[in-house]
Design an enzyme around this catalytic site. Structure first.
Site, PDB file in Angstrom:
ATOM      1  N   TYR A 151       0.803  -1.214   0.000  1.00  0.00           N
ATOM      2  CA  TYR A 151       0.000   0.000   0.000  1.00  0.00           C
ATOM      3  C   TYR A 151       0.842   1.274   0.000  1.00  0.00           C
ATOM      4  CZ  TYR A 151      -5.048  -0.127   0.392  1.00  0.00           C
ATOM      5  OH  TYR A 151      -6.371  -0.180   0.119  1.00  0.00           O
ATOM      6  N   LYS A 218      -0.158 -13.280   6.602  1.00  0.00           N
ATOM      7  CA  LYS A 218      -0.042 -14.351   5.611  1.00  0.00           C
ATOM      8  C   LYS A 218       1.424 -14.824   5.642  1.00  0.00           C
ATOM      9  CE  LYS A 218      -1.845 -16.834   2.364  1.00  0.00           C
ATOM     10  NZ  LYS A 218      -2.765 -17.926   2.647  1.00  0.00           N
ATOM     11  N   ASP A 271      -6.241 -16.031   5.429  1.00  0.00           N
ATOM     12  CA  ASP A 271      -7.390 -16.704   4.822  1.00  0.00           C
ATOM     13  C   ASP A 271      -8.255 -17.378   5.888  1.00  0.00           C
ATOM     14  OD1 ASP A 271      -4.725 -17.777   4.490  1.00  0.00           O
ATOM     15  OD2 ASP A 271      -5.650 -19.642   3.872  1.00  0.00           O
ATOM     16  N   ASP A 295      -7.235  -3.996   4.943  1.00  0.00           N
ATOM     17  CA  ASP A 295      -8.157  -3.328   4.033  1.00  0.00           C
ATOM     18  C   ASP A 295      -9.298  -4.273   3.686  1.00  0.00           C
ATOM     19  OD1 ASP A 295      -8.965  -1.224   2.323  1.00  0.00           O
ATOM     20  OD2 ASP A 295      -8.143  -2.290   0.613  1.00  0.00           O
TER      21      ASP A 295
END
Ligand code: NAI
Length: 405
Positions: A151, A218, A271, A295
């Site tokens: 980002y 992640k 996830d 986000d």
């Protein structure tokens, strides 16, 4: 008669006078509808909670289209300076200029003021249409990192000399394979930024009595960025909050029970986290995430409890804070006195809590809960609720005021 004074920060703590001067940015599009509604509700709540003992002294500052028309600048330096100087501000949504010299005013504000944590509380208000059977089970506060990750916008377009230069370095010197013509983005994540975010979230959990803090990442795939984020967050929990926290890995040896008064600290892969907020939402409370994961998760959680029109937000750093609605300017509805002001009003509630004016914050929450339970709502909710009464933005604000206390 109270005279306006500046909020200051002393020894890292906010010092709030009885009549703080608070800068506001009305916002573009529906800003003209939802800001007056929010202002009214906040003023009435403060009046109801503290009589003539406290008062907000508003100071208008400019950004977005209004600023551009006045000064030719989308984000004038004086606006940034005012937020720095007055420490706490609130803003409506801002148009992202197309073809303007600035990528996004919102992102620029966060980066220039180092508002490193994007904080999104997500909870359900009884009666709001939701796709879930038990939306009330979700009650989380998401702390999303605001300054790093992909980002940060460090990227080069396909086939540009810059992208080729970076690719040549990576292929020739770092011996990695990258296809010809690739666009390249960089994902920086530092111990400094990750740790200060975890610190803020753990402090928040301690202060508000929230029972669980979860690090979302992640890191199983992106080991040295998101995996390190997880590690750095745990380091803060263990080294700086050792007395207050209890690691999930210790649960087995304690018969599966968290000791009384301790905050359970765990981590989840991104996830899996998306599944958890749907399948076992009641097990999560404070969630700490890198920028991009956060986000996605913020909007997904907002959708579970009725959408972005209901979700407030704050961007907070060590020296300034800016509270804002999470939705955009909804230009097709602008100026029609019909948009739902709840997101901005709830951002105002976060602001009152930030000031330590919890009694006023409680009154607003109470007013919203009752108003929605009475099915007196703006068009976006009315069209999805049976037997609801349609209100304008201004009428909805009046109703909240009437329902406070
Ligand atoms: P948007 O959030 O303005 O609209 C998405 C949908 O939600 C539309 O159907 C809109 O009518 C509806 N909606 C949004 N807020 C609502 C409210 N309070 N009450 C009732 N309905 C509401 O997003 P969009 O269309 O992608 O963006 C429009 C502009 O807003 C763009 O210039 C964008 O850059 C800007 N934007 C600004 C943000 C901010 O200031 N934080 C955040 C998101 C977008």
């Amino acid at each position: 008669m109270l005279n306006g004074e500046k909020i200051t920060i002393e020894n890292g703590k906010l010092k709030v006078p009885n009549a703080p001067i608070l800068p506001f940015i009305e916002g573009d599009g529906i800003g003209v509808d939802i800001w007056p509604a929010t202002r009214l509700v906040m003023e009435k709540a403060v009046e109801k909670a503290y009589g003539s003992g406290r008062k907000i002294i508003w100071k208008e500052i400019f950004a977005g289209e209004k600023a551009y028309k006045m000064t030719g600048n989308w984000l004038p330096g004086e606006t940034l300076q005012a937020i720095r100087e007055y420490v706490v501000a609130i803003k409506g949504p801002l148009t992202t200029p197309i073809g303007g010299g600035i990528r996004s005013i919102n992102v620029a504000l966060r980066q220039l003021l180092d508002l490193y944590a994007c904080i999104r509380p997500v909870r359900y208000f009884g009666g709001v249409p939701s796709p879930l059977k038990e939306p009330q089970k979700l009650n989380v506060v998401i702390f999303r990192e605001n300054t790093e990750d992909v980002y940060a916008g460090i990227e080069w377009a396909s086939y540009t000399p810059e992208a080729e230069k970076v690719r040549n370095f990576l292929v020739n010197e770092m011996k990695v394979t990258i296809r010809e013509g690739s666009a390249i983005g960089i994902k920086p994540m530092s111990p400094f930024a990750s740790k200060r975010l975890a610190r803020m979230a753990l402090n928040y959990a301690k202060k508000t009595g929230r029972k669980t803090v979860t690090f979302m990442h992640k890191g199983n795939i992106m080991k040295f960025t998101e995996g390190a984020f997880r590690q750095w967050c745990y380091e803060v929990a263990e080294n700086e909050f050792g007395d207050a926290t209890f690691m999930e890995s210790q649960l087995k040896e304690h018969g599966g029970k968290v000791p009384e008064g301790k905050i359970l600290v765990n981590d989840r892969i991104a996830d899996a986290m998306f599944q958890m907020v749907l399948l076992r939402p009641e097990e999560y409370s404070v969630i700490v995430t890198p920028n991009l994961d956060g986000d996605f998760l913020s909007d997904a959680c907002a959708a579970q409890v009725g959408g972005l029109g209901m979700a407030p937000g704050a961007n907070i750093g060590d020296t300034a804070a800016c509270f804002e609605a999470t939705h955009g300017t909804a230009p097709t509805h602008a100026g029609k006195d019909k948009a739902n002001p709840t997101s901005l009003i709830l951002s105002g509630v976060m602001m009152l809590e930030h000031l330590g004016w919890t009694e006023a914050a409680y009154l607003v929450i109470n007013g919203i809960e009752r108003t929605i339970a009475q099915k007196t709502v703006t068009y976006d909710l009315e069209r999805q609720m049976s037997g609801a009464t349609l209100l304008k933005s201004s009428e909805y604000a009046d109703r909240i005021v009437a329902n406070m206390g």
